[in-house]
Design a protein around this motif. Structure first.
Motif, PDB file in Angstrom:
ATOM      1  N   ARG A   3      66.456  51.474  69.079  1.00  0.00           N
ATOM      2  CA  ARG A   3      65.947  50.180  69.509  1.00  0.00           C
ATOM      3  C   ARG A   3      64.439  50.229  69.670  1.00  0.00           C
ATOM      4  NH1 ARG A   3      68.566  48.038  74.678  1.00  0.00           N
ATOM      5  NH2 ARG A   3      67.963  50.073  75.455  1.00  0.00           N
ATOM      6  N   ALA A   4      63.820  49.084  69.364  1.00  0.00           N
ATOM      7  CA  ALA A   4      62.377  48.977  69.538  1.00  0.00           C
ATOM      8  C   ALA A   4      62.051  47.633  70.167  1.00  0.00           C
ATOM      9  CB  ALA A   4      61.656  49.119  68.202  1.00  0.00           C
ATOM     10  N   LEU A   5      61.047  47.641  71.000  1.00  0.00           N
ATOM     11  CA  LEU A   5      60.500  46.442  71.604  1.00  0.00           C
ATOM     12  C   LEU A   5      59.078  46.317  71.085  1.00  0.00           C
ATOM     13  CD1 LEU A   5      60.884  44.152  73.715  1.00  0.00           C
ATOM     14  CD2 LEU A   5      59.925  45.731  75.402  1.00  0.00           C
ATOM     15  N   VAL A   6      58.811  45.248  70.358  1.00  0.00           N
ATOM     16  CA  VAL A   6      57.494  45.042  69.763  1.00  0.00           C
ATOM     17  C   VAL A   6      56.758  43.968  70.547  1.00  0.00           C
ATOM     18  CG1 VAL A   6      56.233  44.284  67.715  1.00  0.00           C
ATOM     19  CG2 VAL A   6      58.252  45.752  67.474  1.00  0.00           C
ATOM     20  N   LEU A   7      55.633  44.344  71.109  1.00  0.00           N
ATOM     21  CA  LEU A   7      54.744  43.393  71.768  1.00  0.00           C
ATOM     22  C   LEU A   7      53.828  42.850  70.683  1.00  0.00           C
ATOM     23  CD1 LEU A   7      53.915  45.510  74.934  1.00  0.00           C
ATOM     24  CD2 LEU A   7      55.864  43.982  74.535  1.00  0.00           C
ATOM     25  N   PHE A   8      54.018  41.592  70.334  1.00  0.00           N
ATOM     26  CA  PHE A   8      53.321  40.982  69.202  1.00  0.00           C
ATOM     27  C   PHE A   8      52.140  40.164  69.702  1.00  0.00           C
ATOM     28  CE2 PHE A   8      52.989  37.295  66.255  1.00  0.00           C
ATOM     29  CZ  PHE A   8      52.576  37.987  65.123  1.00  0.00           C
ATOM     30  N   ALA A   9      50.938  40.560  69.286  1.00  0.00           N
ATOM     31  CA  ALA A   9      49.718  39.890  69.717  1.00  0.00           C
ATOM     32  C   ALA A   9      48.913  39.453  68.495  1.00  0.00           C
ATOM     33  CB  ALA A   9      48.890  40.831  70.589  1.00  0.00           C
ATOM     34  N   HIS A  10      47.915  38.630  68.732  1.00  0.00           N
ATOM     35  CA  HIS A  10      47.120  38.083  67.638  1.00  0.00           C
ATOM     36  C   HIS A  10      46.296  39.141  66.927  1.00  0.00           C
ATOM     37  CE1 HIS A  10      43.924  35.944  65.520  1.00  0.00           C
ATOM     38  NE2 HIS A  10      44.786  34.949  65.445  1.00  0.00           N
ATOM     39  N   ARG A  25      51.747  47.839  76.970  1.00  0.00           N
ATOM     40  CA  ARG A  25      52.666  48.690  76.211  1.00  0.00           C
ATOM     41  C   ARG A  25      53.025  49.945  76.992  1.00  0.00           C
ATOM     42  NH1 ARG A  25      49.627  51.452  71.905  1.00  0.00           N
ATOM     43  NH2 ARG A  25      48.945  52.476  73.784  1.00  0.00           N
ATOM     44  N   ASP A  26      52.028  50.591  77.551  1.00  0.00           N
ATOM     45  CA  ASP A  26      52.265  51.836  78.283  1.00  0.00           C
ATOM     46  C   ASP A  26      53.111  51.611  79.539  1.00  0.00           C
ATOM     47  OD1 ASP A  26      50.737  53.009  76.304  1.00  0.00           O
ATOM     48  OD2 ASP A  26      48.958  53.264  77.564  1.00  0.00           O
ATOM     49  N   LEU A  27      52.834  50.531  80.274  1.00  0.00           N
ATOM     50  CA  LEU A  27      53.639  50.207  81.459  1.00  0.00           C
ATOM     51  C   LEU A  27      55.087  49.927  81.067  1.00  0.00           C
ATOM     52  CD1 LEU A  27      51.151  47.826  83.320  1.00  0.00           C
ATOM     53  CD2 LEU A  27      51.998  50.029  84.172  1.00  0.00           C
ATOM     54  N   THR A  28      55.264  49.203  79.982  1.00  0.00           N
ATOM     55  CA  THR A  28      56.610  48.856  79.523  1.00  0.00           C
ATOM     56  C   THR A  28      57.337  50.091  79.010  1.00  0.00           C
ATOM     57  OG1 THR A  28      55.773  46.656  78.955  1.00  0.00           O
ATOM     58  CG2 THR A  28      57.914  47.287  78.032  1.00  0.00           C
ATOM     59  N   PRO A  33      62.151  54.358  78.688  1.00  0.00           N
ATOM     60  CA  PRO A  33      61.940  55.584  77.914  1.00  0.00           C
ATOM     61  C   PRO A  33      62.880  55.728  76.717  1.00  0.00           C
ATOM     62  CG  PRO A  33      62.946  56.070  80.033  1.00  0.00           C
ATOM     63  CD  PRO A  33      62.579  54.621  80.052  1.00  0.00           C
ATOM     64  N   GLU A  34      64.015  55.038  76.727  1.00  0.00           N
ATOM     65  CA  GLU A  34      64.978  55.148  75.636  1.00  0.00           C
ATOM     66  C   GLU A  34      64.692  54.177  74.481  1.00  0.00           C
ATOM     67  OE1 GLU A  34      66.290  51.773  78.137  1.00  0.00           O
ATOM     68  OE2 GLU A  34      65.406  53.722  78.554  1.00  0.00           O
ATOM     69  N   THR A  58      61.978  53.031  58.682  1.00  0.00           N
ATOM     70  CA  THR A  58      61.960  54.398  58.171  1.00  0.00           C
ATOM     71  C   THR A  58      62.392  55.388  59.246  1.00  0.00           C
ATOM     72  OG1 THR A  58      60.198  53.847  56.621  1.00  0.00           O
ATOM     73  CG2 THR A  58      60.484  56.168  57.124  1.00  0.00           C
ATOM     74  N   GLY A  59      62.081  55.063  60.497  1.00  0.00           N
ATOM     75  CA  GLY A  59      62.434  55.935  61.611  1.00  0.00           C
ATOM     76  C   GLY A  59      63.846  55.739  62.133  1.00  0.00           C
ATOM     77  N   GLY A  60      64.611  54.865  61.499  1.00  0.00           N
ATOM     78  CA  GLY A  60      66.005  54.694  61.885  1.00  0.00           C
ATOM     79  C   GLY A  60      66.290  53.624  62.922  1.00  0.00           C
ATOM     80  N   VAL A  61      65.305  52.831  63.261  1.00  0.00           N
ATOM     81  CA  VAL A  61      65.516  51.753  64.226  1.00  0.00           C
ATOM     82  C   VAL A  61      66.431  50.704  63.608  1.00  0.00           C
ATOM     83  CG1 VAL A  61      64.365  49.840  65.422  1.00  0.00           C
ATOM     84  CG2 VAL A  61      63.382  52.135  65.504  1.00  0.00           C
ATOM     85  N   THR A  62      67.405  50.227  64.394  1.00  0.00           N
ATOM     86  CA  THR A  62      68.336  49.213  63.895  1.00  0.00           C
ATOM     87  C   THR A  62      68.261  47.908  64.679  1.00  0.00           C
ATOM     88  OG1 THR A  62      70.092  50.097  65.306  1.00  0.00           O
ATOM     89  CG2 THR A  62      69.971  50.931  63.020  1.00  0.00           C
ATOM     90  N   GLN A  63      67.561  47.904  65.802  1.00  0.00           N
ATOM     91  CA  GLN A  63      67.404  46.693  66.609  1.00  0.00           C
ATOM     92  C   GLN A  63      65.941  46.560  67.022  1.00  0.00           C
ATOM     93  OE1 GLN A  63      69.968  47.267  69.956  1.00  0.00           O
ATOM     94  NE2 GLN A  63      71.801  46.627  68.860  1.00  0.00           N
ATOM     95  N   VAL A  64      65.361  45.410  66.720  1.00  0.00           N
ATOM     96  CA  VAL A  64      63.973  45.142  67.086  1.00  0.00           C
ATOM     97  C   VAL A  64      63.929  43.829  67.856  1.00  0.00           C
ATOM     98  CG1 VAL A  64      61.659  44.612  66.221  1.00  0.00           C
ATOM     99  CG2 VAL A  64      63.034  46.345  65.065  1.00  0.00           C
ATOM    100  N   THR A  65      63.321  43.872  69.029  1.00  0.00           N
ATOM    101  CA  THR A  65      63.056  42.658  69.792  1.00  0.00           C
ATOM    102  C   THR A  65      61.553  42.434  69.788  1.00  0.00           C
ATOM    103  OG1 THR A  65      64.995  42.951  71.185  1.00  0.00           O
ATOM    104  CG2 THR A  65      63.264  41.522  72.040  1.00  0.00           C
TER     105      THR A  65
END
Length: 123
Positions: A3-10, A25-28, A33-34, A58-65
């Motif tokens: 899983r990945a959480l993407v903080l999308f900014a301009h 990003r670092d606080l989140t 950690p998982e 490429t790194g195997g992530v299957t879920q992106v928010t």
């Protein structure tokens, strides 16, 4: 991590502009950690969202928010982001991509900003 959480900014020309987003990003990341917590940008900075999703795939992530770290849902969030996400979903059908509302549209975020503004007044 799948899983990945993407903080999308301009994005901006000045590297200093990204410092608060890097702190967010670092606080989140410290709270999740998982999960891979990453920054992705619309323009002017790297990685742009398509590059980042390609790397995550490429790194195997299957879920992106994707969390648009914008105060409002202007043209970039309402028009540009959905087009990018549809292309990404076509290119990576094995990845579930979820996009949530712009951070500034969230009541908790607005309340936190209001608290900050109220606290700014000298009493």
């Amino acid at each position: 991590m799948t899983r990945a959480l993407v903080l999308f900014a301009h994005g901006a020309r000045s590297a200093a502009w990204a410092v608060p987003f890097e702190k967010l990003r670092d606080l989140t990341q410290a709270r999740l950690p998982e999960v891979q917590v990453r920054l992705g940008f619309l323009e002017l900075m790297s990685p742009r969202l398509p590059e980042l999703v390609a790397e995550l795939a490429t790194g195997g992530v299957t879920q992106v928010t994707v969390v648009p770290v914008f105060l409002g849902q202007g043209g970039h969030v309402m028009r540009d982001l959905p087009l990018m996400v549809e292309e990404l979903r076509s290119s990576y059908p094995h990845i579930a991509i979820n996009v949530v509302q712009a951070a500034g549209e969230n009541a908790a975020v607005l309340n936190a900003l209001s608290d900050y503004c109220v606290a700014a007044l000298p009493f």
